[in-house]
Design an enzyme around this catalytic site. Structure first.
Site, short mmCIF file in Angstrom:
data_model
loop_
_atom_site.label_atom_id
_atom_site.label_comp_id
_atom_site.label_asym_id
_atom_site.label_seq_id
_atom_site.Cartn_x
_atom_site.Cartn_y
_atom_site.Cartn_z
N LYS A 114 0.84 -1.19 0.00
CA LYS A 114 0.00 0.00 0.00
C LYS A 114 0.88 1.25 0.00
CE LYS A 114 -3.77 2.04 2.79
NZ LYS A 114 -4.65 1.81 3.95
N SER A 162 -9.22 2.12 2.46
CA SER A 162 -8.20 2.83 1.72
C SER A 162 -7.15 1.92 1.07
CB SER A 162 -7.47 3.80 2.68
OG SER A 162 -6.83 3.12 3.75
N SER A 219 -10.33 -0.29 6.29
CA SER A 219 -9.53 -0.06 5.09
C SER A 219 -8.82 -1.29 4.55
CB SER A 219 -8.50 1.04 5.35
OG SER A 219 -9.14 2.27 5.56
#
Length: 489
Positions: free
Chosen positions: A81, A156, A180
Site C-alpha cells: 500500500k 483505503s 480499510s
C-alpha cells in the site's frame, strides 16, 4: 490465466523450494498479469520491477546452490500500500503536497516481508490521505474494481484489493482504521485481516516519522490504525501475520512478544454469534444477499454442532457516534490541518467550487470533512462515549467468551458503483467499530452474486485470538470456494 496466479503464497513457496518453479518464473507471471490488468484497474501506481527482477534472479541462483533453511515466503512476490515507507519509492498518501516524497527507509512490516524472502513489486493506490472508502486521489487518479470497472474497489487499501482480486499479486500489505483492509478485500473477493490492536507496529505508516513514536504518538494520542495482511488465499493469512507481528522497539505500544496459537479445526460446541442484519445508526440496512451469506455460515456451523446464536441487531446501534468520538479523542491534529499541507491557508469553499468545474487539488470527501471541522463547535470531552465504548467491548467479550466468534456483514452491500458511497457515507461502520473495540476481524469472500460481484462476511474473534478468525476464514474458504478469478479482465 497462468496457473501460478491461482496458487497461495504457501503453495508457491513449496514449488520454489522443491525447484518445480523458480522465483524468476513466479515473479514474471505476476508482472505479466499486472501489465495486463493495470491499464484498466489503475491499481499499481509505482512499479519496482527492475529491483524485483534482480532479487528474483539472485534468489534463483541461491536456490540452485542450496534450497535448505529458506524463509517462509522465499521467492514469493508481494505488493505494498502506497502509505507505507518503502525505500526508493514514493509515500505520498495521495496528497499533492507530498507527490515527490521518496522514502529512504522501510516500514517495519515491509522490512519483515523482505526478511521473510518475499519480493516487493511496487506500491498500490489509496484515497487522498487514506481517508474515504473509495480509492481516488489527485496524484494517481481512480482505481477500479476487477469484477466491474464501473464499481469501486474500496478504500483505503483499494489498490491492494484490486490487484489481489485480479490475481496479479498473492500477498499485499494493507492498513485499517475504518475498515480499510476489510472493505476492499470484500469488494474485490479476497481475504483481509485487521489484527488485534497493538499486535503489529505502526512504524513507517503515513504520515508518521520514526521520531513521532517518542514525541507524539503516546497514550491516548496513539492512532487506531492497524497494519495487516491481504491475500488471495486464506492459508496465507496466518503465516503472514506471524511474520509481521511483534514489537520493533520503535513503536512503544506494540506488544513485545505476542504468541499466535495454532489454527483450529474444532467447531463442535463452539459459540458462534451471527448478526445478518445489524442496525447501525446512520448506516443503511444490509442487502438480502449479504445477509444471506451470514445466515449460510450460521447454518453450516450449526450442522457441525456449534452453538449458534443470533446477536441482537441493535447491539452496535451507537457505533458511528462512538467511533468518531474515539478518533476525536485520540487526534493530535485535524484533517483540515493535514490536508492543507505546507500552505498557510486553504479555502475549502473555493476548492469545492473548483471541483464543480472538473478541477481542484483535493477530493470532495476530504473537503467536506475539513469544512465541518472548521465550523465544529461541538463537545471536546468524550469521556461518556469512551465509557460507552468500553462497555460495548466488555459486553461483546462476555458474549464471545474465550473461544467464540461473531459473523456479520463487512458492508451493507457488494461493491458500490463509483461515487455512490457519497450518498451513504457512514456504511464503513460495519467494519470500523472493530478498530476502536480492538478485536481482530477477517473479511472472507463468499462467492459471487447474480451480477458476478463478490459477496463476503466478516469474522470477529476475541482480543488476541486472531488465530480463531483466521481458522474460520480457512474453513469457510474450503466450503464456499474463496477467491474466484474475475472473468472480464
Amino acid at each position: 490465466m497462468n496457473e501460478l496466479l491461482k496458487l497461495s503464497a504457501v503453495e508457491l513457496n513449496k514449488k520454489i523450494i522443491s525447484k518445480q518453479v523458480s522465483p524468476t518464473e513466479v515473479l514474471e507471471a505476476h508482472i505479466a498479469r499486472i501489465e495486463q490488468v493495470n491499464p484498466a484497474l489503475n491499481a499499481m501506481v509505482e512499479d519496482d520491477f527492475v529491483r524485483a527482477r534482480k532479487l528474483a534472479h539472485e534468489q534463483t541462483e541461491q536456490l540452485a546452490k542450496d534450497n535448505t533453511n529458506l524463509p517462509v515466503f522465499f521467492g514469493v512476490p508481494f505488493t505494498v500500500k502506497e502509505m507505507f515507507a518503502y525505500a526508493g519509492m514514493k509515500r505520498t498518501g495521495g496528497s499533492i503536497h507530498r507527490k515527490n516524497e521518496v522514502m529512504d527507509w522501510d516500514a517495519t512490516v515491509v522490512a519483515r516481508m523482505k526478511k521473510a524472502g518475499a519480493i516487493p513489486m511496487g506500491t498500490t493506490n489509496v484515497p487522498e490521505l487514506g481517508f474515504w472508502f473509495e480509492c481516488y486521489n489527485p496524484v494517481y487518479g481512480r482505481t477500479n474494481n476487477p469484477y466491474d470497472l464501473g464499481r469501486t474497489c474500496g478504500g483505503s487499501s483499494g489498490g491492494e484489493g484490486a490487484l489481489l482480486g485480479a490475481g496479479a499479486t498473492p500477498l499485499g500489505l494493507g492498513s485499517d482504521i475504518g475498515g480499510s483492509i476489510r472493505m476492499p478485500a470484500s469488494f474485490c473477493g479476497v481475504f483481509g485481516h485487521k489484527p488485534s490492536r497493538y499486535l503489529l507496529p505502526l512504524t513507517g505508516h503515513f504520515p508518521f516519522a520514526q521520531d513521532d513514536f517518542h514525541t507524539t504518538l503516546l497514550g491516548e494520542k496513539y492512532p487506531y490504525t492497524s497494519m495487516g495482511p491481504m491475500t488471495r488465499k486464506a492459508a496465507d493469512l496466518y503465516p503472514m501475520l506471524k511474520v509481521l507481528m511483534g514489537s520493533d522497539d520503535v513503536d512503544q505500544l506494540t506488544i513485545k512478544s505476542p504468541s499466535l496459537p495454532e489454527r483450529t479445526e474444532e467447531w463442535a460446541g463452539r459459540k458462534i454469534l451471527i448478526c445478518p442484519t445489524p442496525n447501525f445508526h446512520r448506516a443503511r440496512g444490509t442487502d438480502d444477499d449479504m445477509a444471506q451469506a451470514v445466515r449460510n455460515c450460521g447454518k453450516l456451523f450449526k450442522e457441525l454442532g456449534a452453538e449458534v446464536e443470533e446477536l441482537d441487531p441493535r447491539f452496535f446501534v451507537r457505533a458511528v457516534e462512538l467511533w468518531f468520538a474515539a478518533l476525536k479523542n485520540s487526534k493530535t491534529r485535524n484533517l483540515y490541518e493535514t490536508l492543507m499541507g505546507p500552505t498557510q491557508h486553504l479555502s475549502v469553499g473555493k476548492e469545492i467550487l473548483k471541483l464543480t468545474f472538473g478541477k481542484g487539488d483535493y477530493t470532495l470527501p476530504n473537503l467536506l470533512v475539513s469544512l465541518a471541522e472548521i465550523f465544529d463547535t461541538g463537545k471536546k470531552d468524550f469521556s461518556e462515549e469512551m465509557q460507552a465504548l468500553a462497555a460495548m467491548r466488555a459486553e461483546l467479550d462476555a458474549k464471545l467468551g474465550d473461544e467464540g466468534l461473531l459473523i456479520l456483514p463487512p458492508h451493507p452491500r457488494v461493491a458500490p458503483k463509483h461515487r455512490a458511497p457519497l450518498w451513504s457515507p457512514f456504511d464503513f461502520i460495519y467494519t470500523a467499530i472493530f478498530v476502536t473495540l480492538g478485536h481482530p476481524a477477517t473479511s472472507v469472500p463468499m462467492g459471487l452474486n447474480d451480477d458476478g460481484i463478490p459477496l463476503g462476511v466478516q469474522v470477529v474473534a476475541p482480543y488476541m485470538k486472531d488465530h480463531l478468525a483466521l481458522s474460520c476464514a480457512e474453513f469457510l474458504e474450503t466450503t464456499f470456494g474463496g477467491w474466484q478469478p474475475p472473468k472480464n479482465i
